[in-house]
Design a protein around this motif. Structure first.
Motif, PDB file in Angstrom:
ATOM      1  N   ARG A 143      15.480  -7.460  -7.063  1.00 39.94           N
ATOM      2  CA  ARG A 143      15.919  -6.413  -6.002  1.00 39.94           C
ATOM      3  C   ARG A 143      15.567  -6.961  -4.499  1.00 39.94           C
ATOM      4  NH1 ARG A 143      16.670  -1.571  -8.878  1.00 39.94           N
ATOM      5  NH2 ARG A 143      16.704  -0.493  -6.931  1.00 39.94           N
ATOM      6  N   ASP A 144      16.472  -6.493  -3.542  1.00 40.34           N
ATOM      7  CA  ASP A 144      16.086  -6.778  -2.258  1.00 40.34           C
ATOM      8  C   ASP A 144      15.059  -5.493  -2.003  1.00 40.34           C
ATOM      9  OD1 ASP A 144      15.867  -6.716   0.576  1.00 40.34           O
ATOM     10  OD2 ASP A 144      17.853  -7.286   0.778  1.00 40.34           O
ATOM     11  N   ILE A 145      13.720  -5.962  -1.721  1.00 45.43           N
ATOM     12  CA  ILE A 145      12.701  -5.019  -1.663  1.00 45.43           C
ATOM     13  C   ILE A 145      12.846  -4.404  -0.386  1.00 45.43           C
ATOM     14  CG2 ILE A 145      10.780  -6.339  -0.674  1.00 45.43           C
ATOM     15  CD1 ILE A 145      10.611  -4.286  -3.911  1.00 45.43           C
ATOM     16  N   ASN A 146      13.530  -5.062   0.570  1.00 44.98           N
ATOM     17  CA  ASN A 146      13.574  -4.236   2.119  1.00 44.98           C
ATOM     18  C   ASN A 146      14.490  -2.968   1.919  1.00 44.98           C
ATOM     19  OD1 ASN A 146      12.852  -3.764   4.496  1.00 44.98           O
ATOM     20  ND2 ASN A 146      15.066  -4.668   5.271  1.00 44.98           N
ATOM     21  N   VAL A 147      15.674  -3.300   1.264  1.00 46.19           N
ATOM     22  CA  VAL A 147      16.595  -2.073   0.906  1.00 46.19           C
ATOM     23  C   VAL A 147      15.922  -0.807   0.390  1.00 46.19           C
ATOM     24  CG1 VAL A 147      18.775  -1.499  -0.214  1.00 46.19           C
ATOM     25  CG2 VAL A 147      18.746  -3.559   1.061  1.00 46.19           C
ATOM     26  N   ASP A 148      15.218  -1.254  -0.752  1.00 47.19           N
ATOM     27  CA  ASP A 148      14.492  -0.232  -1.692  1.00 47.19           C
ATOM     28  C   ASP A 148      13.525   0.335  -0.700  1.00 47.19           C
ATOM     29  OD1 ASP A 148      15.562  -0.254  -4.198  1.00 47.19           O
ATOM     30  OD2 ASP A 148      14.403  -2.166  -4.583  1.00 47.19           O
ATOM     31  N   MET A 149      12.658  -0.321   0.111  1.00 47.11           N
ATOM     32  CA  MET A 149      11.585   0.466   0.818  1.00 47.11           C
ATOM     33  C   MET A 149      11.980   1.114   1.883  1.00 47.11           C
ATOM     34  SD  MET A 149       8.892  -0.246  -0.612  1.00 47.11           S
ATOM     35  CE  MET A 149       9.608  -0.289  -2.088  1.00 47.11           C
ATOM     36  N   HIS A 263       9.961   6.044  10.043  1.00 45.93           N
ATOM     37  CA  HIS A 263      10.691   5.376   8.950  1.00 45.93           C
ATOM     38  C   HIS A 263      10.618   3.908   8.855  1.00 45.93           C
ATOM     39  CE1 HIS A 263      14.913   4.491   7.264  1.00 45.93           C
ATOM     40  NE2 HIS A 263      14.010   4.434   6.508  1.00 45.93           N
ATOM     41  N   LEU A 264      11.161   3.148   9.849  1.00 51.05           N
ATOM     42  CA  LEU A 264      11.421   1.822   9.690  1.00 51.05           C
ATOM     43  C   LEU A 264      10.026   1.104   9.838  1.00 51.05           C
ATOM     44  CD1 LEU A 264      14.699   1.045  11.425  1.00 51.05           C
ATOM     45  CD2 LEU A 264      14.024   0.984   9.079  1.00 51.05           C
ATOM     46  N   THR A 265       9.051   1.659  10.764  1.00 51.65           N
ATOM     47  CA  THR A 265       7.674   0.899  10.725  1.00 51.65           C
ATOM     48  C   THR A 265       7.150   1.117   9.431  1.00 51.65           C
ATOM     49  OG1 THR A 265       6.780   3.288  11.411  1.00 51.65           O
ATOM     50  CG2 THR A 265       7.077   1.317  12.979  1.00 51.65           C
ATOM     51  N   SER A 266       7.119   2.136   8.667  1.00 46.99           N
ATOM     52  CA  SER A 266       6.521   2.076   7.299  1.00 46.99           C
ATOM     53  C   SER A 266       7.049   1.333   6.399  1.00 46.99           C
ATOM     54  CB  SER A 266       6.397   3.633   6.859  1.00 46.99           C
ATOM     55  OG  SER A 266       5.841   4.408   7.850  1.00 46.99           O
ATOM     56  N   ALA A 267       8.584   1.425   6.265  1.00 50.57           N
ATOM     57  CA  ALA A 267       9.482   0.630   5.403  1.00 50.57           C
ATOM     58  C   ALA A 267       9.067  -0.967   5.628  1.00 50.57           C
ATOM     59  CB  ALA A 267      10.931   0.832   5.734  1.00 50.57           C
ATOM     60  N   HIS A 268       9.051  -1.457   6.961  1.00 52.15           N
ATOM     61  CA  HIS A 268       8.789  -2.730   7.028  1.00 52.15           C
ATOM     62  C   HIS A 268       7.505  -3.195   6.417  1.00 52.15           C
ATOM     63  CE1 HIS A 268      12.198  -2.815  10.205  1.00 52.15           C
ATOM     64  NE2 HIS A 268      12.679  -2.831   8.933  1.00 52.15           N
ATOM     65  N   THR A 269       6.424  -2.170   6.855  1.00 49.96           N
ATOM     66  CA  THR A 269       4.997  -2.672   6.418  1.00 49.96           C
ATOM     67  C   THR A 269       4.928  -2.772   4.909  1.00 49.96           C
ATOM     68  OG1 THR A 269       4.036  -1.432   8.044  1.00 49.96           O
ATOM     69  CG2 THR A 269       2.586  -1.917   6.600  1.00 49.96           C
ATOM     70  N   LEU A 270       5.495  -1.813   4.158  1.00 53.99           N
ATOM     71  CA  LEU A 270       5.622  -1.977   2.937  1.00 53.99           C
ATOM     72  C   LEU A 270       6.344  -3.121   2.391  1.00 53.99           C
ATOM     73  CD1 LEU A 270       6.259   1.723   1.419  1.00 53.99           C
ATOM     74  CD2 LEU A 270       4.230   0.466   1.129  1.00 53.99           C
ATOM     75  N   THR A 271       7.324  -3.486   2.930  1.00 58.65           N
ATOM     76  CA  THR A 271       8.212  -4.723   2.614  1.00 58.65           C
ATOM     77  C   THR A 271       7.440  -6.064   2.881  1.00 58.65           C
ATOM     78  OG1 THR A 271      10.321  -3.902   3.188  1.00 58.65           O
ATOM     79  CG2 THR A 271      10.275  -6.264   3.190  1.00 58.65           C
ATOM     80  N   TRP A 272       6.487  -6.200   4.080  1.00 52.98           N
ATOM     81  CA  TRP A 272       5.920  -7.416   4.069  1.00 52.98           C
ATOM     82  C   TRP A 272       4.722  -7.474   3.503  1.00 52.98           C
ATOM     83  CZ3 TRP A 272       9.076 -10.276   5.983  1.00 52.98           C
ATOM     84  CH2 TRP A 272      10.031 -10.265   7.125  1.00 52.98           C
TER      85      TRP A 272
END
Ligand code: HEM
Length: 481
Positions: A143-149, A263-272
Motif C-alpha cells: 500500500r502507498d502508506i501516504n495515500v492511506d494516512m 490534516h496534512l501535518t498529521s498525515a505526513h507525521t504518521l507516514t514518516w
C-alpha cells in the motif's frame, strides 16, 4: 560529507552573514537553501537579492528571540489574503493572520476544545476510524502508506472538527479544504519572491475559497441548530456563546485554519513515522515488545497511553528528524536588532524546525533516527520545535500526539510493515511542509514480530541516514529463548 558538517573552507568572509543569491532558490528547495546558509554562516543568516533580504534564524537563542517576542515579530498568513470582502479574505482571517491583543483573545477561545479533558473525548473516534481503515487492508498487499494516512487523517479531522453525525458534509468540507489549502501552498512561496506573478492560479484559489465557504456555512448552520456535541465546532460555538466577540466570518476563518493546520501535518507525521519504523527493525522490535506488554496488541486505552515510553521516544525522534512542519516565518512589526543585523519594519524572518533539529551540537548524529537519545535528552523549548514555540505554539499538538499514540499501536498491533524493496522514496518541502513526493509503498503482513529493513532509493537519503537492509529479526522467538 554529511550536510550537517560545517565546512571550514566556507567560513564567512563578509562582515555580515549575508549570501547574495536568488530568493527563488529558497522557494524552490527550502531545505537545500537553508542548509547552505547554515553551513556558510551558522545560526543566523540572510539571503539577499537586489534590495530584498530574507533573514533566517537557526539556533535556539535566535529562535527564542523571534518566537517569544510576538509584539515585534508578527505572524502573517503564508499566502495571499485575497480582495477585501472576498471568501479568500474571510477564510484566511483565522489565528495565523492575527497579532497582538486580537490574537490573544481569539486564541483563548479557539484553545478551549483542545484542553486535555476535551481531547480525551476523541479517543473512541480515533480507535473507530483506525479500525475501519485497517479492516480494508489485506495481508500480502503493498500500500502507498501516504495515500492511506492522508485519507485517514481527512476522515478523522472531519469527524473531530464537525462530529460523526454529519459525516458526508464533514467529508465534503474536508475535501474542499484540502484543495483550498493545496492552492494556498502552491501560491504561498511566491510571497518571498520579488515581483512574483501572484496571479498564477489566483482565480482558481478565489473560486475554491468561495466553494469552501459555502460548505462551511452549511455546516455552521447545522451546528447552530444543534451544538450539544463534543466536536470542535460545537465546542467553539459554545465557547463563543460564553465569551462572545467572535463573528461568523472569524469563526469560519478559525475552522478553515484548524482543518488546514491539522490534516496534512498529521498525515505526513504518521507516514514518516511508519516509514522510519519499517527501516529500523530494532526500533520496531522494541516498540512491538512494548505494545505486546502494555496493550496485548490492541489499541491502547486512555490510561495505557502514558505507559508507552518507546512509542513516545519514537514519535519525538520521528518529528525531530523529519518534521512535518519544516519552517515558518514572521514579519518584523518595528525595527529590531537581531544578532548582527538591524532589521527594518516589515522584514521577513524565517525559523526552521528542520535545520534546528539537525544541529549537531544539539543532536549528535543528527541525520540518524535514534529514539533512545530521548532517554536522557531534554532539549530547551526553542531547540525542539515540531509544534513551534512561544505564544503561537501549535494548539493542536496534544490532540495530534494523542491521535498518533492511538493510531500507530492500532496499525502495528495488526500488521507488520516493510518497505517495498528498491522503492524510490522522495521528499520535498513544499511551502512549509515536508511532503512525500513519490509513493511510500509499504508491504502489509500479519503482525508476527519478525522485522527486517528493505533497501530503498531516492532523495530520502539526503534527509535521514537509513541503516543498510537487514535479514529478519525473530523477536518473539528470541524473547521466548
Ligand atoms: C503533527 C501535527 C501538527 C504539526 C507538526 C503542527 C505544527 C504547527 C506549528 C509548527 C505551528 C506554529 C507555526 C508558527 O509558529 O508559525 C502550528 C500552529 C498552529 N497549529 Fe499546528 N501542527 C499540527 C497539528 C495541529 C492540529 C491537530 C491542529 C488543530 C486541530 C493544529 C492547529 C494549529 C493552529 C490553530 C496553529 C496557530 C496557532 C497560533 O497562531 O496561535 N495543529 N502548528
Amino acid at each position: 560529507m554529511p550536510p550537517s558538517l560545517r565546512l571550514a573552507s566556507e567560513a564567512p568572509t563578509a562582515p555580515l552573514p549575508v549570501t547574495v543569491g536568488r530568493i527563488a532558490d529558497f522557494a524552490d528547495d527550502p531545505v537545500v537553501c537553508m542548509r547552505r546558509l547554515w553551513v556558510r554562516h551558522g545560526d543566523i543568516a540572510a539571503l539577499q537579492e537586489d534590495a530584498q533580504r530574507v533573514y533566517f534564524v537557526f539556533g535556539p537563542q535566535f529562535n527564542k528571540q523571534v518566537l517569544s517576542d510576538s509584539q515585534r515579530f508578527h505572524a502573517r498568513f503564508f499566502t495571499v489574503r485575497g480582495p477585501r470582502h472576498s471568501a479568500q479574505r474571510r477564510l484566511t482571517s483565522g489565528l495565523l493572520s492575527m497579532n497582538g491583543d486580537e490574537h490573544k483573545r481569539h486564541r483563548r477561545i479557539v484553545m478551549q476544545p483542545f484542553s486535555k479533558a476535551a481531547i480525551s473525548e476523541y479517543h473512541d473516534a480515533v480507535t473507530t476510524l483506525a479500525a475501519e481503515m485497517l479492516d480494508s487492508w489485506r495481508p500480502g498487499e503493498t500500500r502507498d502508506i501516504n495515500v492511506d494516512m492522508t485519507d485517514y487523517m481527512l476522515r478523522l479531522t472531519s469527524c473531530i472538527l464537525f462530529g460523526f453525525d454529519e459525516q458526508d458534509l464533514a467529508h465534503r468540507v474536508g475535501v474542499l479544504t484540502d484543495r483550498w489549502v493545496a492552492l494556498n501552498h502552491s501560491i504561498g512561496p511566491a510571497a518571498f519572491i520579488p515581483d512574483a506573478d501572484l496571479t498564477y492560479r489566483y482565480d482558481e484559489l478565489l473560486a475554491a475559497a468561495e466553494e469552501l465557504e459555502t460548505a462551511l456555512k452549511d455546516m455552521l448552520r447545522l451546528r447552530r441548530g444543534n451544538c450539544a456535541g463534543q466536536d470542535v465546532l460545537s465546542l467553539l460555538l459554545r465557547a463563543h456563546d460564553d465569551a462572545g466577540g467572535v463573528s461568523d466570518d472569524e469563526l469560519l476563518g478559525h475552522v478553515a485554519l484548524l482543518f488546514g493546520a491539522a490534516h496534512l501535518t498529521s498525515a505526513h507525521t504518521l507516514t514518516w513515522t511508519l516509514f522510519l519504523l519499517a527501516q529500523h527493525p530494532q526500533v520496531m522490535e522494541a516498540l512491538h515488545l512494548e505494545l505486546s506488554d502494555v496493550t496485548g496488541g490492541a489499541p491502547p486505552r486512555l490510561e495505557q497511553i502514558d505507559r508507552l515510553d518507546v512509542l513516545d521516544r519514537v514519535l519525538k525522534e520521528s518529528m525531530r528528524v523529519l518534521p512535518a512542519s519544516c519552517y515558518s516565518q514572521r514579519i518584523t512589526a518595528e525595527p529590531v536588532v537581531l544578532g548582527p543585523f538591524s532589521l527594518p519594519r516589515g522584514a521577513p524572518v524565517v525559523f526552521s524546525q528542520f535545520i534546528t533539529h539537525h544541529l549537531p551540537e544539539l543532536y549528535p548524529q543528527p541525520e540518524s533516527f535514534l529514539p533512545d537519545r530521548w532517554r536522557t535528552l531534554n532539549p530547551a523549548p526553542y531547540a525542539y520545535l515540531p509544534f513551534g514555540g512561544g505564544p503561537r505554539m501549535c494548539l493542536g499538538g496534544p490532540l495530534a500526539t494523542l491521535q498518533f499514540k492511538i493510531t500507530l499501536p492500532s496499525i502495528l498491533g495488526r500488521f507488520k510493515l516493510t518497505a517495498e524493496p528498491h522503492a524510490e522514496i522522495n521528499a520535498r518541502v513544499m511551502s512549509t511542509m515536508l511532503f512525500p513526493t513519490s509513493r511510500v509503498p509499504l508491504q502489509i503482513d500479519r503482525q508476527d514480530g519478525e522485522f527486517h529493513a528493505a533497501p530503498v532509493t531516492g532523495n530520502i537519503h539526503t534527509l535521514v541516514n537509513l541503516p543498510p537492509a537487514t535479514t529478519p529479526v525473530a523477536t518473539l522467538a528470541r524473547r521466548a529463548a
